[in-house]
Enzyme design. Structure first.
Site, PDB file in Angstrom:
ATOM      1  N   ASP A  68      34.283  34.717  36.265  1.00  0.00           N
ATOM      2  CA  ASP A  68      34.400  33.726  37.845  1.00  0.00           C
ATOM      3  C   ASP A  68      32.962  33.670  38.086  1.00  0.00           C
ATOM      4  O   ASP A  68      32.189  34.723  38.486  1.00  0.00           O
ATOM      5  CB  ASP A  68      35.288  34.325  38.684  1.00  0.00           C
ATOM      6  CG  ASP A  68      36.719  34.282  38.345  1.00  0.00           C
ATOM      7  OD1 ASP A  68      36.987  33.379  37.188  1.00  0.00           O
ATOM      8  OD2 ASP A  68      37.403  34.978  39.132  1.00  0.00           O
ATOM      9  N   ASP A 112      48.267  28.904  38.050  1.00  0.00           N
ATOM     10  CA  ASP A 112      48.148  29.944  38.851  1.00  0.00           C
ATOM     11  C   ASP A 112      49.670  29.848  39.557  1.00  0.00           C
ATOM     12  O   ASP A 112      49.950  29.095  40.146  1.00  0.00           O
ATOM     13  CB  ASP A 112      47.048  29.634  40.160  1.00  0.00           C
ATOM     14  CG  ASP A 112      45.827  29.963  39.739  1.00  0.00           C
ATOM     15  OD1 ASP A 112      45.546  30.961  38.727  1.00  0.00           O
ATOM     16  OD2 ASP A 112      44.808  29.195  39.711  1.00  0.00           O
TER      17      ASP A 112
END
EC number: 4.3.2.10
Length: 270
Positions: free
Chosen positions: A11, A130
């Site tokens: 990330d 997600d």
């Protein structure tokens, strides 16, 4: 069983790799290019970069990170975060990415999946989802798709399984499913969620969210049916190496690409 893939996830925020728990409380994990090169040497099968800032002023930084990384690594690289158009996809692929990952933008413009698949091929398009468990205790399991995952995740009302079916129909060549409930908690993947997706998906499925040990990855593959397992913090902070995971899997009969590189340590955070 086909060879299973081990994928470190990086990330990237403002040009640095960070990792949080359930998208919050980020810790700095190092320089993305240095980490990517170390994982490449250590035998990772692929890498995933997510630009979690994804604002227009940071996009140029991410393009540069991808360009520098592509010059250093020789394994497939997937890039996602803030890709809102075919032109955005093209910029990342031109910078050196092998695949692009679509998430929030695809929810609001599903035909972006089809446009990307038509332009670059389905093999380049990863649908990243997600998902959060929303069923009440005692009810059949149900997961909802969320977007803008971070400090202010937004519910969409979309059933995760139905959204994944539609994404595949539109041309997604791979699914990356991230359990929001398990993300960063290191308690294992949501196996029930994985099973529900792998049961309906004709394309490869990557398990994400919750890996805390090689045993969790084994269960994600053997019990969850995942084609690949993705992890971040257990690799970034030196708890386990790629070799540790592959050794564990191979000893239990899971086929993996053999690792001949060095271990990933904590010296990559320059």
């Amino acid at each position: 069983m086909l060879t299973r893939r081990i994928i470190p996830c990086l990330d990237v925020k403002a040009g640095r790799v960070v990792k949080g728990v359930k998208f919050l409380n980020h810790r700095d994990a190092g320089d993305p290019v240095a980490l990517a090169a170390a994982y490449n040497a250590a035998g990772a099968d692929e890498l995933v970069f997510y630009d979690i800032t994804a604002s227009s002023d940071e996009r140029a930084i991410m393009v540069e990170v991808v360009e520098r990384t592509a010059a250093e690594v020789f394994i497939p690289l997937t890039v996602g975060g803030g890709l809102r158009s075919v032109e955005d996809m093209y910029r990342m692929l031109r910078a050196g990415a092998d695949k692009v990952s679509l998430n929030t933008a695809a929810v609001y413009n599903p035909h972006l999946i089809a446009e990307g698949a038509r332009r670059f091929g389905s093999q380049c398009i990863v649908l990243s989802v997600d998902a959060k468990r929303v069923n009440a205790p005692g009810e059949p399991p149900r997961w909802e798709v969320f977007t803008h995952t971070g400090a202010n995740p937004r519910p969409t009302g979309l059933d995760a399984i139905e959204w994944i079916k539609r994404g595949i129909d539109l041309g997604a060549g791979e699914i990356c499913i991230n359990s929001m409930d398990a993300d960063g908690a290191r308690t294992g993947y949501d196996l029930e969620l994985l099973q529900a997706i792998t049961a309906i998906s004709p394309v490869p499925v990557i398990a994400s969210g919750g890996a805390g040990s090689p045993a969790d990855m084994y269960r994600g593959i053997v019990e969850g049916g995942a084609d690949a397992v993705l992890a971040a913090s257990i690799f970034h902070f030196g708890d386990y190496s790629i070799a540790d995971v592959k050794r564990y899997l191979a000893e239990r009969g899971v086929p993996v690409r053999q690792t001949f590189g060095s271990e990933v340590g904590t010296s990559t955070g320059a």
